[in-house]
Design a protein around this motif. Structure first.
Motif, PDB file in Angstrom:
ATOM      1  N   ALA A   1       2.595   1.504  -3.517  1.00  0.00           N
ATOM      2  CA  ALA A   1       1.653   1.798  -4.325  1.00  0.00           C
ATOM      3  C   ALA A   1       1.228   3.438  -4.176  1.00  0.00           C
ATOM      4  O   ALA A   1       1.312   4.193  -5.122  1.00  0.00           O
ATOM      5  CB  ALA A   1       0.512   1.422  -4.491  1.00  0.00           C
TER       6      ALA A   1
ATOM      7  N   ALA B   1       0.501  -1.414  -0.300  1.00  0.00           N
ATOM      8  CA  ALA B   1       0.251   0.352  -0.253  1.00  0.00           C
ATOM      9  C   ALA B   1       0.677   1.589   0.222  1.00  0.00           C
ATOM     10  O   ALA B   1       0.315   2.160  -1.390  1.00  0.00           O
ATOM     11  CB  ALA B   1      -1.044   0.080   1.492  1.00  0.00           C
TER      12      ALA B   1
ATOM     13  N   GLU C   1       1.956   6.616  -6.704  1.00  0.00           N
ATOM     14  CA  GLU C   1       1.224   7.036  -6.788  1.00  0.00           C
ATOM     15  C   GLU C   1      -0.056   6.212  -8.830  1.00  0.00           C
ATOM     16  O   GLU C   1       0.186   5.867  -9.799  1.00  0.00           O
ATOM     17  CB  GLU C   1       1.077   8.072  -8.388  1.00  0.00           C
ATOM     18  N   ARG C   2       0.252   4.243  -8.068  1.00  0.00           N
ATOM     19  CA  ARG C   2      -0.102   3.193  -8.973  1.00  0.00           C
ATOM     20  C   ARG C   2      -1.212   2.384  -7.507  1.00  0.00           C
ATOM     21  O   ARG C   2      -0.741   2.879  -6.493  1.00  0.00           O
ATOM     22  CB  ARG C   2       1.478   2.339  -8.684  1.00  0.00           C
ATOM     23  N   GLY C   3      -1.592   1.546  -8.580  1.00  0.00           N
ATOM     24  CA  GLY C   3      -3.101   0.636  -7.373  1.00  0.00           C
ATOM     25  C   GLY C   3      -2.470   0.017  -7.117  1.00  0.00           C
ATOM     26  O   GLY C   3      -1.154  -0.161  -7.484  1.00  0.00           O
ATOM     27  N   GLU C   4      -2.941  -0.048  -5.765  1.00  0.00           N
ATOM     28  CA  GLU C   4      -1.749  -1.443  -5.058  1.00  0.00           C
ATOM     29  C   GLU C   4      -1.645  -3.267  -6.309  1.00  0.00           C
ATOM     30  O   GLU C   4      -1.476  -3.235  -6.003  1.00  0.00           O
ATOM     31  CB  GLU C   4      -2.919  -1.446  -3.358  1.00  0.00           C
TER      32      GLU C   4
END
Length: 295
Positions: free
Chosen positions: A142, A139, A146-149
């Motif tokens: 991420a 988390a 700046e990316r989704g988990e």
């Protein structure tokens, strides 16, 4: 937060930032440039809302390292001969007291790992370094990137699989590695081919990094016979006014070879089953400058 306090906070976290940047780039000069840029951003930022300075600084450093890595890859620079990371002093001292944590940090800067990391994408490399070397939760990674988990977990799985498939598994006992390095050096210096061959695994590899700026093989040598004969030939030619010093580089014992008191080359061995599996030699003078003060 005063400028003095900002400096103190940054200096407290500098070793971690340097560690992240070096693992991302494998080049000390680039890592130092990235850390300096992180300092400029930190000193000029509004820090009133920063609750976790370490996380903030690692995020900035990681993003800067990704940008630098992309620039390096986009330039498509060709390197003369095999490439190895710049030798990196890794004496963790009391800062890393836990044996397991030391082993993880040491492994993450080993030549065997860093050479494989060169073939990852910048994002894969960032996720691997933050997760495997520094233990950040998915988390947090991420958020930093700046990316989704879910995407980060996918990147981590791909990077881990890639590294596991290509990285050889070697013993990391520093006592055994140093003992073999001393015996290896003695056999080469004495011109003892039989003794040297006894220390080399049949499929041993020699990777020499000269960047085309000094003498070293321009291809990876494979087999105990080829490696042994090359080393004996190099020993016979000798290095003017040479001396030697053992120190810890890239997570393990290494031999610094000096010529006239200045760094000439670095030699490190990967060991398994009591034999030398890989010989790494760095002779590119551009990569030895940071060791001048250790001579």
């Amino acid at each position: 937060m005063t400028t003095e306090t900002a400096t103190d906070v940054f200096e407290e976290h500098r070793p971690v930032l340097q560690g992240v940047a070096y693992r991302m780039l494998g080049r000390l000069a680039d890592a130092e440039d990235v850390v300096q840029e992180a300092w400029l951003r930190w000193s000029g930022a509004d820090r009133s809302g920063v609750r976790e300075p370490r996380g903030y600084l690692v995020r900035v450093t990681t993003r800067l390292a990704i940008d630098r890595l992309r620039q390096i890859k986009s330039r498509g620079e060709t390197y003369v001969g095999p490439w190895l990371p710049e030798p990196y002093v890794t004496d963790f001292g009391d800062a890393v007291p836990d044996t397991a944590e030391r082993a993880v940090l040491a492994d993450s800067v080993s030549y065997a790992v860093l050479v494989v990391l060169e073939s990852l994408s910048p994002l894969e490399r960032a996720v691997f370094v933050l997760r495997e070397a520094f233990g950040y939760p998915y988390a947090e990674i991420a958020a930093m990137l700046e990316r989704g988990e879910a995407a980060v977990r996918q990147l981590a799985g791909r990077a881990r699989k890639h590294v596991d498939e290509r990285r050889p598994r070697y013993d990391v006992d520093p006592v055994q590695r140093r003992d073999l390095t001393e015996r290896f050096l003695a056999a080469a210096a004495d011109g003892d081919l039989e003794g040297l061959l006894a220390l080399l695994a049949p499929e041993v590899r020699l990777v020499g990094d000269s960047g085309g700026k000094s003498r070293a093989p321009l291809r990876v040598l494979e087999s105990s016979d080829k490696v042994g004969r090359f080393l004996l030939g190099a020993a016979r030619k000798g290095i003017p006014d040479s001396s030697f010093r053992f120190l810890e580089l890239n997570g393990g014992p290494a031999l610094l070879v000096l010529s006239g008191g200045r760094p000439d080359s670095v030699l490190q061995l990967d060991v398994a089953d009591g034999r030398v599996q890989t010989v790494y030699i760095v002779r590119n003078p551009d990569k030895l400058g940071s060791l001048v003060g250790l001579a």
